[in-house]
Design a protein around this motif. Structure first.
Motif, mmCIF file in Angstrom:
data_model
loop_
_atom_site.group_PDB
_atom_site.id
_atom_site.type_symbol
_atom_site.label_atom_id
_atom_site.label_comp_id
_atom_site.label_asym_id
_atom_site.label_seq_id
_atom_site.Cartn_x
_atom_site.Cartn_y
_atom_site.Cartn_z
ATOM 1 N N TYR A 109 0.832 -1.210 0.000
ATOM 2 C CA TYR A 109 0.000 0.000 0.000
ATOM 3 C C TYR A 109 0.859 1.248 0.000
ATOM 4 O O TYR A 109 1.967 1.263 0.544
ATOM 5 C CB TYR A 109 -1.021 -0.004 1.139
ATOM 6 C CG TYR A 109 -0.495 0.098 2.552
ATOM 7 C CD1 TYR A 109 -0.216 1.331 3.134
ATOM 8 C CD2 TYR A 109 -0.314 -1.048 3.321
ATOM 9 C CE1 TYR A 109 0.247 1.423 4.432
ATOM 10 C CE2 TYR A 109 0.133 -0.969 4.626
ATOM 11 C CZ TYR A 109 0.423 0.267 5.180
ATOM 12 O OH TYR A 109 0.887 0.354 6.461
ATOM 13 N N GLN A 110 0.340 2.275 -0.668
ATOM 14 C CA GLN A 110 1.074 3.525 -0.749
ATOM 15 C C GLN A 110 1.106 4.159 0.627
ATOM 16 O O GLN A 110 0.085 4.254 1.291
ATOM 17 C CB GLN A 110 0.394 4.453 -1.767
ATOM 18 C CG GLN A 110 0.567 3.917 -3.176
ATOM 19 C CD GLN A 110 -0.452 4.449 -4.154
ATOM 20 O OE1 GLN A 110 -1.501 4.969 -3.756
ATOM 21 N NE2 GLN A 110 -0.162 4.327 -5.436
ATOM 22 N N GLY A 111 2.290 4.560 1.036
ATOM 23 C CA GLY A 111 2.437 5.144 2.365
ATOM 24 C C GLY A 111 3.099 4.179 3.332
ATOM 25 O O GLY A 111 3.562 4.581 4.401
ATOM 26 N N TYR A 112 3.167 2.910 2.967
ATOM 27 C CA TYR A 112 3.787 1.901 3.852
ATOM 28 C C TYR A 112 5.222 2.295 4.200
ATOM 29 O O TYR A 112 5.664 2.172 5.341
ATOM 30 C CB TYR A 112 3.750 0.542 3.147
ATOM 31 C CG TYR A 112 4.599 -0.536 3.774
ATOM 32 C CD1 TYR A 112 4.234 -1.123 4.983
ATOM 33 C CD2 TYR A 112 5.780 -0.976 3.161
ATOM 34 C CE1 TYR A 112 5.019 -2.122 5.559
ATOM 35 C CE2 TYR A 112 6.562 -1.965 3.722
ATOM 36 C CZ TYR A 112 6.187 -2.531 4.922
ATOM 37 O OH TYR A 112 6.964 -3.513 5.481
ATOM 38 N N LYS A 113 5.927 2.836 3.188
ATOM 39 C CA LYS A 113 7.342 3.160 3.400
ATOM 40 C C LYS A 113 7.552 4.477 4.146
ATOM 41 O O LYS A 113 8.687 4.822 4.466
ATOM 42 C CB LYS A 113 8.073 3.166 2.053
ATOM 43 C CG LYS A 113 8.257 1.730 1.540
ATOM 44 C CD LYS A 113 9.070 1.662 0.277
ATOM 45 C CE LYS A 113 8.307 2.204 -0.908
ATOM 46 N NZ LYS A 113 8.489 1.395 -2.133
ATOM 47 N N ASP A 114 6.459 5.199 4.436
ATOM 48 C CA ASP A 114 6.604 6.422 5.233
ATOM 49 C C ASP A 114 7.005 6.098 6.660
ATOM 50 O O ASP A 114 7.537 6.936 7.386
ATOM 51 C CB ASP A 114 5.282 7.215 5.274
ATOM 52 C CG ASP A 114 4.897 7.698 3.887
ATOM 53 O OD1 ASP A 114 5.764 7.615 2.992
ATOM 54 O OD2 ASP A 114 3.734 8.128 3.708
ATOM 55 N N ASP A 115 6.707 4.893 7.096
ATOM 56 C CA ASP A 115 7.082 4.453 8.442
ATOM 57 C C ASP A 115 8.610 4.501 8.562
ATOM 58 O O ASP A 115 9.313 3.881 7.765
ATOM 59 C CB ASP A 115 6.568 3.005 8.620
ATOM 60 C CG ASP A 115 6.820 2.448 10.013
ATOM 61 O OD1 ASP A 115 7.818 2.856 10.655
ATOM 62 O OD2 ASP A 115 6.028 1.603 10.450
ATOM 63 N N PRO A 116 9.130 5.258 9.540
ATOM 64 C CA PRO A 116 10.584 5.418 9.621
ATOM 65 C C PRO A 116 11.334 4.092 9.843
ATOM 66 O O PRO A 116 12.517 4.006 9.540
ATOM 67 C CB PRO A 116 10.777 6.345 10.828
ATOM 68 C CG PRO A 116 9.470 6.397 11.535
ATOM 69 C CD PRO A 116 8.400 6.034 10.550
ATOM 70 N N THR A 117 10.624 3.071 10.341
ATOM 71 C CA THR A 117 11.321 1.804 10.577
ATOM 72 C C THR A 117 11.324 0.911 9.324
ATOM 73 O O THR A 117 11.867 -0.188 9.347
ATOM 74 C CB THR A 117 10.672 1.025 11.749
ATOM 75 O OG1 THR A 117 9.287 0.830 11.450
ATOM 76 C CG2 THR A 117 10.812 1.760 13.053
ATOM 77 N N VAL A 118 10.703 1.395 8.251
ATOM 78 C CA VAL A 118 10.680 0.615 7.010
ATOM 79 C C VAL A 118 11.672 1.231 6.015
ATOM 80 O O VAL A 118 11.623 2.436 5.766
ATOM 81 C CB VAL A 118 9.252 0.619 6.405
ATOM 82 C CG1 VAL A 118 9.248 -0.014 5.025
ATOM 83 C CG2 VAL A 118 8.275 -0.084 7.324
ATOM 84 N N PRO A 119 12.573 0.428 5.443
ATOM 85 C CA PRO A 119 13.526 0.975 4.471
ATOM 86 C C PRO A 119 12.833 1.561 3.239
ATOM 87 O O PRO A 119 11.791 1.058 2.825
ATOM 88 C CB PRO A 119 14.386 -0.228 4.067
ATOM 89 C CG PRO A 119 13.938 -1.383 4.875
ATOM 90 C CD PRO A 119 12.752 -1.008 5.680
ATOM 91 N N ASN A 120 13.432 2.602 2.678
ATOM 92 C CA ASN A 120 12.800 3.314 1.559
ATOM 93 C C ASN A 120 12.632 2.474 0.301
ATOM 94 O O ASN A 120 11.806 2.778 -0.548
ATOM 95 C CB ASN A 120 13.615 4.554 1.196
ATOM 96 C CG ASN A 120 13.468 5.591 2.287
ATOM 97 O OD1 ASN A 120 12.445 5.633 2.978
ATOM 98 N ND2 ASN A 120 14.497 6.408 2.479
ATOM 99 N N ASP A 121 13.452 1.444 0.178
ATOM 100 C CA ASP A 121 13.361 0.636 -1.046
ATOM 101 C C ASP A 121 12.672 -0.704 -0.784
ATOM 102 O O ASP A 121 12.823 -1.651 -1.538
ATOM 103 C CB ASP A 121 14.761 0.396 -1.616
ATOM 104 C CG ASP A 121 15.635 -0.339 -0.604
ATOM 105 O OD1 ASP A 121 15.206 -0.486 0.563
ATOM 106 O OD2 ASP A 121 16.738 -0.784 -0.985
ATOM 107 N N SER A 122 11.906 -0.784 0.298
ATOM 108 C CA SER A 122 11.287 -2.065 0.651
ATOM 109 C C SER A 122 10.363 -2.598 -0.452
ATOM 110 O O SER A 122 9.567 -1.855 -1.014
ATOM 111 C CB SER A 122 10.478 -1.894 1.943
ATOM 112 O OG SER A 122 9.672 -3.040 2.140
ATOM 113 N N ASN A 123 10.491 -3.887 -0.712
ATOM 114 C CA ASN A 123 9.613 -4.561 -1.678
ATOM 115 C C ASN A 123 8.642 -5.495 -0.943
ATOM 116 O O ASN A 123 7.935 -6.298 -1.537
ATOM 117 C CB ASN A 123 10.496 -5.355 -2.663
ATOM 118 C CG ASN A 123 9.677 -6.068 -3.738
ATOM 119 O OD1 ASN A 123 8.736 -5.503 -4.283
ATOM 120 N ND2 ASN A 123 10.020 -7.316 -4.023
ATOM 121 N N THR A 124 8.630 -5.399 0.376
ATOM 122 C CA THR A 124 7.819 -6.306 1.200
ATOM 123 C C THR A 124 6.336 -6.187 0.875
ATOM 124 O O THR A 124 5.777 -5.091 0.919
ATOM 125 C CB THR A 124 8.035 -5.974 2.694
ATOM 126 O OG1 THR A 124 9.421 -6.123 2.965
ATOM 127 C CG2 THR A 124 7.231 -6.884 3.599
#
Ligand code: BG6
Length: 487
Positions: free
Chosen positions: A291-306
């Motif tokens: 989902y869009q916005g998932y990577k806004d979480d500071p604990t999630v890497p910016n290039d996450s493909n999860t």
């Protein structure tokens, strides 16, 4: 039932799982009289330095509130004794053993028993060392009889190899009958109903196969994202978090053959067989989303493909299910929160009502919320005209079982661990078979070879997933929606 002293030891007592799930479940069991205060003591163990009362105060906030409960809550909290120590050094565990033993002696003046249940509300990375400590310092006192059991929770590894390694490490210390691998979906009321529905009803026996069933969907949706646990989630993704365990366990119960008896081993034998009959997943039968916005979480890497969303079709190569797609779908940050099993039947051959119909027969088991079992069927629209309409036979629990409180999954499962019933727990070979199914796909996702498609939070997920559903032969019903009855 067994009697005598029972010690429940919650390791990781100050953590999230313990506070939110384990202690509240224990409290509910206590309230219902399953944990008698003359027999039971509860121990909390973790690294944090706390007094008994400090731990009790922390737990109190997570227990049900209400005036009529105040006494029960304080009596329950009085049963809890706290011991602090590290997870890899003997001292803490020796102290824990001492505390348990003292209580066993004081409670066992008349009747000897040393039943010890260790609930590991801990990250799996520490399971091996903690199990070693328990085995070395905290086993039940054999002169008193009883047993020692351990309860562990997912994630059991990240793939086949790591799961097998964890299993062997624990397996060297404890025998399979002592190990309770929790999958809390197995504790849900309607999941527990599946075997009864399937094997106690003549209706379903002749229909439950490839001749009649077009496809089966097992769906999990949440209408919130991974807020607050992005760091954990990003390491795992939706397949490891939901599909490989919760949904696959449900699939086993929907698809398995009739067990020889209701003995836990007979049931688990059949579950393993189904898992072993699943053929390798095809790329074109998978859709991943994030989902869009998932990577806004500071604990999630910016290039996450999860992936936070996945639709995966499993195919079971056996006489009953050849050709029937089992569509497993799970997603976070979608437009609704629900979990259900949807068994869609084939079209009526030579159907004379075909052009008027809204959709096919479906048998739906709503796991949550609003637990229900309903059958969608075509009936005559009441009135003078001869037209047809989609309707339902509805067994909605809230209406049919008024006043019955449906137990929490953890409550029921903890009670099973005390009784020594492993039916609703995952056996080692079952876990292995589950990882075998998903490991090749997971490795490709981890290596970035399989991309997650973006989707809008609050949507149905990527449109590609709906297209996949259609390709798999799922026929959407038009102009009909089941509404849970209100009282
Ligand atoms: C947990 C997952 O196992 O199950 C969570 O880690 C998920 O991500 C939860 O939210 C869902 O459980 P339930 O009982 O609320 O459907």
């Amino acid at each position: 039932p067994e009697t005598g002293c029972l010690s429940i030891i919650v390791l990781g007592a100050s953590g999230d799982l313990a506070k939110k799930k384990t202690f509240p479940a224990l409290f509910n069991l206590y309230r219902q009289g399953f944990l008698q205060s003359n027999e039971v003591h509860i121990f909390g163990y973790s690294r944090t330095k706390l007094s008994n009362d400090e731990l009790r105060d922390r737990i109190r906030g997570f227990l049900p509130q209400g005036k009529e409960l105040t006494n029960d809550v304080s009596d329950f909290l009085q049963l809890i004794i706290y011991v602090s120590g590290s997870y890899d050094a003997p001292e803490g565990f020796q102290e824990l053993d001492k505390a348990i033993s003292e209580h066993e002696v004081s409670k066992n003046s008349t009747e000897g028993s040393s039943r010890r249940l260790f609930y590991l509300a801990l990250p799996p990375s520490v399971y091996p060392q903690v199990c070693k400590m328990i085995k070395s310092y905290c086993m039940n006192k054999s002169d008193l009889g009883g047993w020692t059991r351990i309860v562990v929770e997912k994630p059991f590894g990240k793939d086949l190899a790591s799961a097998e390694e964890l299993s062997s490490q624990i397996g060297e210390l404890f025998d399979e009958p002592q190990i309770y691998r929790i999958d809390h979906y197995l504790g849900k009321e309607l999941v527990q109903n599946l075997l009864v529905l399937r094997f106690a009803n003549r209706f379903f026996l002749p229909l439950w196969n490839r001749d009649n069933i077009a496809n089966v969907q097992i769906v999990f949706r949440e209408d919130f994202g991974t807020e607050g646990r992005g760091g954990y989630f990003d390491q795992y993704g939706i397949i490891r978090d939901i599909i490989q365990n919760h949904l696959l366990q449900v699939l086993c119960l929907v698809a398995m053959e009739k067990p020889v008896s209701l003995k836990p081993e007979h049931i688990r034998d059949e579950k393993v067989k189904v898992l072993q009959s699943v053929v390798p997943i095809k790329d074109e039968e998978v859709v991943l989303g994030q989902y869009q916005g998932y990577k806004d979480d500071p604990t999630v890497p910016n290039d996450s493909n999860t992936p936070t969303f996945a639709t995966v079709i499993l195919r079971i190569h056996n006489e009953r299910w050849e050709g029937v797609p089992f569509i497993l779908k799970a997603g976070k940050a979608l437009n609704s929160r629900k979990a259900e099993i949807r068994v869609q039947f084939k079209d009526v051959p030579g159907d004379i009502f075909k052009c008027q119909k809204q959709g096919r027969n479906e048998f739906v088991i709503r796991l949550q919320p609003s637990e229900a079992i309903y059958m969608k069927l075509t009936v005559k629209q009441p009135g003078l005209e001869m037209s047809v309409v989609q309707s339902e036979l509805d067994l909605s629990y809230r209406q049919r079982y008024q006043g019955v409180v449906i137990p929490e999954a953890y409550e029921r499962l903890i009670l099973d661990t005390i009784k020594g019933d492993q039916q609703h727990f995952v056996r080692r070979d079952e876990l292995k078979a589950a990882w075998e199914i998903f490991t090749p796909l997971l490795h490709r996702i981890d290596q970035g070879e399989f991309k997650s498609l973006p989707y809008k939070p609050g949507s149905r997920g990527p449109v590609e997933a709906d297209e996949l559903l259609e390709r798999a032969g799922y026929v959407q019903t038009h102009g009909y929606i089941w509404i849970p009855p209100t009282l």
